[in-house]
Design a protein around this motif. Structure first.
Motif, PDB file in Angstrom:
ATOM      1  N   SER A 175      15.618  29.792   4.392  1.00  0.00           N
ATOM      2  CA  SER A 175      16.101  29.966   3.020  1.00  0.00           C
ATOM      3  C   SER A 175      15.027  30.566   2.128  1.00  0.00           C
ATOM      4  CB  SER A 175      16.542  28.618   2.441  1.00  0.00           C
ATOM      5  OG  SER A 175      17.715  28.151   3.058  1.00  0.00           O
ATOM      6  N   SER A 176      15.419  31.553   1.330  1.00  0.00           N
ATOM      7  CA  SER A 176      14.486  32.153   0.362  1.00  0.00           C
ATOM      8  C   SER A 176      14.674  31.561  -1.035  1.00  0.00           C
ATOM      9  CB  SER A 176      14.703  33.669   0.300  1.00  0.00           C
ATOM     10  OG  SER A 176      16.026  33.979  -0.091  1.00  0.00           O
ATOM     11  N   CYS A 177      15.753  30.767  -1.228  1.00  0.00           N
ATOM     12  CA  CYS A 177      15.957  30.059  -2.489  1.00  0.00           C
ATOM     13  C   CYS A 177      16.886  28.886  -2.233  1.00  0.00           C
ATOM     14  CB  CYS A 177      16.527  30.986  -3.571  1.00  0.00           C
ATOM     15  SG  CYS A 177      18.227  31.556  -3.282  1.00  0.00           S
ATOM     16  N   THR A 178      16.944  27.992  -3.192  1.00  0.00           N
ATOM     17  CA  THR A 178      17.855  26.848  -3.117  1.00  0.00           C
ATOM     18  C   THR A 178      18.482  26.625  -4.482  1.00  0.00           C
ATOM     19  OG1 THR A 178      18.056  24.472  -2.639  1.00  0.00           O
ATOM     20  CG2 THR A 178      15.958  25.226  -3.562  1.00  0.00           C
ATOM     21  N   THR A 179      19.716  26.175  -4.495  1.00  0.00           N
ATOM     22  CA  THR A 179      20.367  25.854  -5.761  1.00  0.00           C
ATOM     23  C   THR A 179      20.009  24.453  -6.234  1.00  0.00           C
ATOM     24  OG1 THR A 179      22.413  24.866  -4.886  1.00  0.00           O
ATOM     25  CG2 THR A 179      22.314  27.284  -5.030  1.00  0.00           C
ATOM     26  N   CYS A 180      19.232  23.723  -5.436  1.00  0.00           N
ATOM     27  CA  CYS A 180      18.869  22.360  -5.799  1.00  0.00           C
ATOM     28  C   CYS A 180      17.639  22.329  -6.698  1.00  0.00           C
ATOM     29  CB  CYS A 180      18.638  21.518  -4.550  1.00  0.00           C
ATOM     30  SG  CYS A 180      20.168  21.265  -3.601  1.00  0.00           S
ATOM     31  N   GLN A 181      17.554  21.289  -7.476  1.00  0.00           N
ATOM     32  CA  GLN A 181      16.498  21.154  -8.473  1.00  0.00           C
ATOM     33  C   GLN A 181      15.108  21.194  -7.855  1.00  0.00           C
ATOM     34  OE1 GLN A 181      17.169  17.851 -11.146  1.00  0.00           O
ATOM     35  NE2 GLN A 181      14.983  17.460 -11.370  1.00  0.00           N
ATOM     36  N   PHE A 182      14.959  20.592  -6.672  1.00  0.00           N
ATOM     37  CA  PHE A 182      13.649  20.529  -6.022  1.00  0.00           C
ATOM     38  C   PHE A 182      13.501  21.655  -5.000  1.00  0.00           C
ATOM     39  CE2 PHE A 182      14.619  15.935  -6.950  1.00  0.00           C
ATOM     40  CZ  PHE A 182      13.775  15.853  -8.055  1.00  0.00           C
ATOM     41  N   LEU A 183      12.442  22.415  -5.127  1.00  0.00           N
ATOM     42  CA  LEU A 183      12.234  23.558  -4.243  1.00  0.00           C
ATOM     43  C   LEU A 183      12.077  23.138  -2.787  1.00  0.00           C
ATOM     44  CD1 LEU A 183       9.804  25.764  -6.370  1.00  0.00           C
ATOM     45  CD2 LEU A 183      12.208  26.227  -5.829  1.00  0.00           C
ATOM     46  N   GLU A 184      11.649  21.902  -2.558  1.00  0.00           N
ATOM     47  CA  GLU A 184      11.460  21.431  -1.183  1.00  0.00           C
ATOM     48  C   GLU A 184      12.782  21.160  -0.465  1.00  0.00           C
ATOM     49  OE1 GLU A 184       7.753  20.618  -3.484  1.00  0.00           O
ATOM     50  OE2 GLU A 184       9.903  20.317  -3.860  1.00  0.00           O
ATOM     51  N   ASP A 185      13.888  21.175  -1.186  1.00  0.00           N
ATOM     52  CA  ASP A 185      15.180  20.829  -0.590  1.00  0.00           C
ATOM     53  C   ASP A 185      16.057  22.062  -0.384  1.00  0.00           C
ATOM     54  OD1 ASP A 185      17.397  19.555   0.386  1.00  0.00           O
ATOM     55  OD2 ASP A 185      18.051  18.758  -1.549  1.00  0.00           O
ATOM     56  N   SER A 186      16.117  22.528   0.868  1.00  0.00           N
ATOM     57  CA  SER A 186      17.025  23.616   1.239  1.00  0.00           C
ATOM     58  C   SER A 186      18.161  23.092   2.108  1.00  0.00           C
ATOM     59  CB  SER A 186      16.264  24.721   1.985  1.00  0.00           C
ATOM     60  OG  SER A 186      15.393  25.406   1.118  1.00  0.00           O
ATOM     61  N   SER A 187      18.446  21.792   1.977  1.00  0.00           N
ATOM     62  CA  SER A 187      19.607  21.232   2.666  1.00  0.00           C
ATOM     63  C   SER A 187      20.876  21.913   2.169  1.00  0.00           C
ATOM     64  CB  SER A 187      19.707  19.729   2.395  1.00  0.00           C
ATOM     65  OG  SER A 187      18.537  19.044   2.773  1.00  0.00           O
ATOM     66  N   ASN A 188      21.968  21.727   2.906  1.00  0.00           N
ATOM     67  CA  ASN A 188      23.279  22.156   2.430  1.00  0.00           C
ATOM     68  C   ASN A 188      24.213  20.957   2.352  1.00  0.00           C
ATOM     69  OD1 ASN A 188      22.558  25.074   4.083  1.00  0.00           O
ATOM     70  ND2 ASN A 188      23.285  25.163   1.975  1.00  0.00           N
TER      71      ASN A 188
END
Length: 343
Positions: free
Chosen positions: A68-81
């Protein structure tokens, strides 16, 4: 109880990692890499949040955070779906309109999506002192079943519920079925996952058997895990606020008095509500955070601006109209009105 009073109590107490954060909308698409891997389109529409590596297969052998190059979650460490079905309003003439999603209390400016929680104890236990083992790379799970149409069958899934919002801070009571009257501030769909892991399997064939509820009592009452699933993990919880206010005119509701909302897989009872999770935290960030006293903003995590969350998007893999009034639900599933009327 209202969220603002719960927040004040939580902030006044020393907590050990009660995470509550927003994830804005990544995409709304007919894709389901857990139940229908490789199939485009999947049978029904989903709303998805998290890392932009989300795709139709989601190979567990790959490094999801690295993909992942970005995440919609508040924390950058979280690229879960994280994903759920999509809510629709059914008009008297049989046409359907997708219900929009609005941000939860405290996350104004977020574009759609959900609020996500990771908890060591029940939400009302502000100390959050229990020790839990964070999920591992490759972990995935589902709770709920779209084929569930009765109250009795829905009891297999203890905390998959709805809240009829009297105002944005309403949290109780919760029901297993859709609210049967207009809700002044919308309908909140609540998804709480089981909290006991078998300690071995990152996934199972039905994406559920490696997880279990406490042997007795509940997660909120600190019930012990069963011997078959001895490892306590954080309770993962989703809150989605469906903005049903534009559909609250009783004259638009069915003439027989039944409620007009239907999940994208055709369920008008609400009992088939379900959620999917695919772990994607960087390194040991989640475990460190679960072991660190913090609430909402944690020193172990990097918070990104809401504007950056909103920018992270994935294009629809299957192009179809999901925004106008539709003659049928995307994928044309059978609508379960007959179950709604009988139960």
């Amino acid at each position: 109880m209202h969220w603002k009073s719960m927040t004040a109590l939580a902030l006044a107490a020393r907590t050990t990692a009660l995470l509550r954060f927003s994830c804005t909308q990544l995409t709304i698409d007919r894709v389901d890499p857990l139940v229908n891997p490789g199939l485009t389109p999947s049978p029904h529409l989903h709303q998805i949040i998290g890392g932009n590596s989300f795709n139709v297969t989601m190979d567990p052998a790959k490094d999801m955070p690295g993909e992942s190059s970005c995440t919609t979650c508040q924390f950058l460490e979280d690229s879960s779906n994280y994903w759920t079905a999509v809510l629709f309003f059914r008009a008297r003439n049989g046409t359907y309109k997708r219900v929009p999603i609005v941000p939860n209390v405290g996350f104004e400016g977020a574009e759609g999506g959900m609020t996500v929680y990771y908890m060591q104890n029940g939400l009302a236990d502000y100390q959050q002192t229990s020790k839990v083992t964070a999920f591992k790379p490759g972990f995935r799970m589902i709770i709920g079943d779209p084929l569930t149409h009765t109250a009795a069958d829905s009891n297999r899934f203890r905390q998959v519920t709805f809240t009829c919002l009297q105002d944005p801070g309403t949290r109780f009571p919760e029901t297993k079925n859709f609210p049967n009257k207009p809700c002044p501030a919308g309908i909140m769909a609540n998804i709480r996952f089981p909290t006991c892991w078998d300690g071995k399997n990152l996934d199972t064939q039905n994406h559920m058997d490696h997880m279990a509820y406490p042997a007795n009592g509940t997660f909120d009452s600190r019930g012990p895990c069963p011997a078959s699933h001895p490892v306590p993990v954080p309770q993962l919880m989703y809150e989605t606020v469906w903005d049903t206010r534009q559909f609250n005119n009783p004259e638009d509701w069915p003439e027989d008095g039944s409620q007009p909302f239907v999940w994208s897989f055709g369920d008008q009872t609400g009992y088939g509500s379900h959620g999917d999770y695919l772990f994607g935290w960087q390194g040991d960030a989640l475990q460190k955070t679960m072991d660190t006293p913090c609430y909402v903003n944690c020193p172990t995590l990097t918070t990104q601006p809401v504007a950056d969350q909103n920018k992270c998007k994935v294009a629809q893999s299957f192009k179809e109209d999901i925004d106008n009034w539709l003659p049928e639900l995307p994928g044309n599933p059978v609508v379960s009105k007959r179950w709604a009327e009988k139960h």
